[in-house]
Design a protein around this motif. Structure first.
Motif, mmCIF file in Angstrom:
data_model
loop_
_atom_site.group_PDB
_atom_site.id
_atom_site.type_symbol
_atom_site.label_atom_id
_atom_site.label_comp_id
_atom_site.label_asym_id
_atom_site.label_seq_id
_atom_site.Cartn_x
_atom_site.Cartn_y
_atom_site.Cartn_z
ATOM 1 N N ALA A 95 26.819 30.612 -24.612
ATOM 2 C CA ALA A 95 26.228 29.338 -24.222
ATOM 3 C C ALA A 95 27.033 28.191 -24.814
ATOM 4 N N PRO A 96 27.075 27.017 -24.126
ATOM 5 C CA PRO A 96 27.858 25.871 -24.621
ATOM 6 C C PRO A 96 27.489 25.462 -26.037
ATOM 7 N N ASP A 97 26.202 25.561 -26.382
ATOM 8 C CA ASP A 97 25.773 25.170 -27.722
ATOM 9 C C ASP A 97 25.450 26.381 -28.586
ATOM 10 N N ALA A 98 26.199 27.462 -28.389
ATOM 11 C CA ALA A 98 25.916 28.724 -29.076
ATOM 12 C C ALA A 98 25.912 28.582 -30.593
ATOM 13 N N ARG A 99 26.744 27.720 -31.138
ATOM 14 C CA ARG A 99 26.833 27.581 -32.593
ATOM 15 C C ARG A 99 25.565 26.989 -33.184
ATOM 16 N N ARG A 100 24.818 26.283 -32.369
ATOM 17 C CA ARG A 100 23.607 25.630 -32.875
ATOM 18 C C ARG A 100 22.360 26.444 -32.618
ATOM 19 N N LYS A 101 22.481 27.503 -31.783
ATOM 20 C CA LYS A 101 21.318 28.310 -31.463
ATOM 21 C C LYS A 101 21.283 29.567 -32.309
ATOM 22 N N THR A 102 20.101 30.010 -32.658
ATOM 23 C CA THR A 102 19.911 31.296 -33.314
ATOM 24 C C THR A 102 19.086 32.164 -32.418
ATOM 25 N N PRO A 148 23.987 34.240 -32.452
ATOM 26 C CA PRO A 148 23.182 33.494 -31.492
ATOM 27 C C PRO A 148 22.594 34.402 -30.427
#
Length: 209
Positions: free
Chosen positions: A200-207, A195
């Motif tokens: 970041a809180p939504d790191a798994r969903r961000k690239t 990422p």
């Protein structure tokens, strides 16, 4: 079909072993893609072997599946840094993943006694993975057969017909990969897995952008 099957199998092998394989040398350069046609070097058949580049551009491989009991699959890969990797799998074998053995490899041109291997499983088959010195691909290319033994017990006897042309094309593929800009190779290898901000809180969903 044969090209895509070989690519998918090597991809499964890579991801199965990556978290656990010791430094005996599985390289990220061996990661294959089923969409090889999108790469700089498209997968192709050479003398009965499939030759393809890795997804991240850090190496290439040849693979072949043999008819017969368990349909043995053999894969040989070379990284742009010169390292190599050999995997042999068969649907009938009982070797377990992470098992450590010493096998003897006999080629028409050269041989390796009591050579360490690591057990693995992929796509319904079990087998082993190992690497050799820098001369192994040359011995492989110049040999008509590869015989493998566990002590006095024969493990497999494989014809290497066409291996000379296949390894020559394999080296050509590696040469193409090695001439790519380093920054391009690194970006391709990392951009889809890391990422932009791993904290970041939504790191798994961000690239990465």
């Amino acid at each position: 079909m044969a090209v895509e099957k070989g690519c998918r199998m090597l991809e499964l092998i890579f991801w199965t072993l990556r978290p656990t394989f010791f430094p005996l040398a599985l390289s990220a350069g061996l990661l294959a893609s089923a969409h090889a046609s999108a790469q700089t070097y498209p997968a192709r058949d050479v003398g009965g072997w499939t030759v393809a580049s890795s997804k991240d551009g850090l190496g290439c491989f040849v693979t072949r599946t043999y008819r017969g009991a368990g349909e043995t699959t053999l894969l040989l890969g070379i990284d742009i840094d010169g390292g190599n990797h050999l995997s042999v799998l068969n649907a009938n074998w009982s070797i377990k993943p992470k098992d450590r053995w010493k096998l003897t490899f006999k080629l028409s041109n050269g041989g390796y006694s009591n050579h360490p291997v690591v057990g693995m499983a992929s796509d319904g088959k079990k087998g082993f993975v190992t690497n050799f010195d820098a001369k192994f691909p040359t011995h492989f290319a110049g040999s008509k057969a590869l015989h493998i033994y566990r002590g006095d017990v024969p493990v497999e006897q494989l014809t290497l017909e066409g291996s000379g042309a296949a390894v020559a094309e394999l080296r050509h593929c590696v040469g193409i990969q090695a001439t790519k800009p380093a920054t391009e190779t690194r970006d391709k290898a990392r951009s889809d897995r890391i990422p932009r901000d791993p904290f970041a809180p939504d790191a798994r969903r961000k690239t990465r952008d």
